[in-house]
Design an enzyme around this catalytic site. Structure first.
Site, short mmCIF file in Angstrom:
data_model
loop_
_atom_site.label_atom_id
_atom_site.label_comp_id
_atom_site.label_asym_id
_atom_site.label_seq_id
_atom_site.Cartn_x
_atom_site.Cartn_y
_atom_site.Cartn_z
N CYS A 105 0.89 -1.16 0.00
CA CYS A 105 0.00 0.00 0.00
C CYS A 105 0.92 1.20 0.00
O CYS A 105 1.58 1.47 1.01
CB CYS A 105 -0.92 0.04 1.21
SG CYS A 105 -1.90 1.55 1.24
N CYS A 108 -0.37 4.09 2.63
CA CYS A 108 -0.46 3.87 4.08
C CYS A 108 -0.25 2.39 4.38
O CYS A 108 0.85 1.88 4.21
CB CYS A 108 -1.77 4.41 4.66
SG CYS A 108 -3.25 3.90 3.80
N SER A 109 -1.27 1.67 4.77
CA SER A 109 -1.05 0.29 5.21
C SER A 109 -2.27 -0.59 4.96
O SER A 109 -2.53 -1.49 5.72
CB SER A 109 -0.70 0.28 6.70
OG SER A 109 -1.75 0.89 7.42
N CYS A 110 -3.02 -0.32 3.90
CA CYS A 110 -4.21 -1.12 3.61
C CYS A 110 -3.80 -2.58 3.43
O CYS A 110 -2.80 -2.89 2.78
CB CYS A 110 -4.92 -0.60 2.37
SG CYS A 110 -5.52 1.09 2.57
FE FE Z 1 -3.67 2.35 2.10
#
Ligand code: FE
Length: 204
Positions: A105, A108-110
């Site tokens: 991602c 971010c951190s999906c």
């Molecule tokens: Fe994300």
């Protein structure tokens, strides 16, 4: 295209409640931050990714399930009872001798929580997020994964609306193994695409 990629969002009421609860527990001396870290570690490395591993093993032994998994990852997860928050839309991408898939991602951190648990720290780190796009082969090599020159690499950028799981290739030398034994070969990193399953290795 502003506003369509919902990465940075305010904290949800659930997240705020979780943070508040953690603070109270620590302040009253009921739990330590070490204990919480240990629980988080279990969800990163052990409990969470076992769900995805069961799906991968099923796809290896059941061609009809594999078809359904590739057609609709969230529906295939729901067959096992996996689903919910951070997993509403899941796309499964399949490794072949010609094509290797890696998930990131970039913003971010999906991550597909219901089937992989919570993302590892490195997945959320700025170096991984930027470098795996620019120089995926070098990043994979740092994870210990050397791909043949002829294998094409595809990097999939997750979003809040669409998360990914990699369907790795079934390793050689696993013909006699049961579905459970096969699931034991599938590590979290295999389903992110920074590793591949090995017949001799067993996941946590
Ligand atoms: Fe994300």
């Amino acid at each position: 295209m502003s506003g369509s990629h919902h990465h940075r969002r305010p904290q949800t009421p659930q997240e705020l409640r979780t943070a508040a609860l953690e603070t109270v527990l620590i302040e009253r001396g009921l739990v330590s931050t070490d204990a919480i870290d240990a629980v988080v570690d279990r969800f990163e490395n052990e409990i969470g990714p076992r769900n995805g591993a069961r799906m991968v093993a099923r796809a290896w032994v059941d061609p009809a399930y594999r078809e359904r998994l590739l057609a609709d990852g969230a529906a295939a997860a729901a067959e096992f009872g996996y689903g919910g928050m951070e997993g509403e839309q899941i796309r499964c991408v399949e490794n072949t001798p010609e094509m290797h898939n890696v998930v990131v991602c970039t913003l971010c951190s999906c991550y597909p929580w219901p089937i992989l648990g919570i993302p590892p720290v490195w997945y959320k780190s700025p170096p991984y997020r930027s470098r795996v796009v620019r120089e995926p082969r070098a990043v994979l090599a740092e994870f210990g994964l050397e791909l043949p020159d002829g294998t094409e690499l595809r990097v999939w950028d997750s979003s809040a609306d669409l998360r990914y799981i990699v369907l790795p290739m079934r390793p050689e030398g696993t013909d006699g193994m049961s579905e459970d034994e096969l699931a034991g070969l599938v590590t979290r990193d295999c389903m992110i695409g920074v590793a591949v399953p090995r017949a001799g290795a067993v996941a946590a």
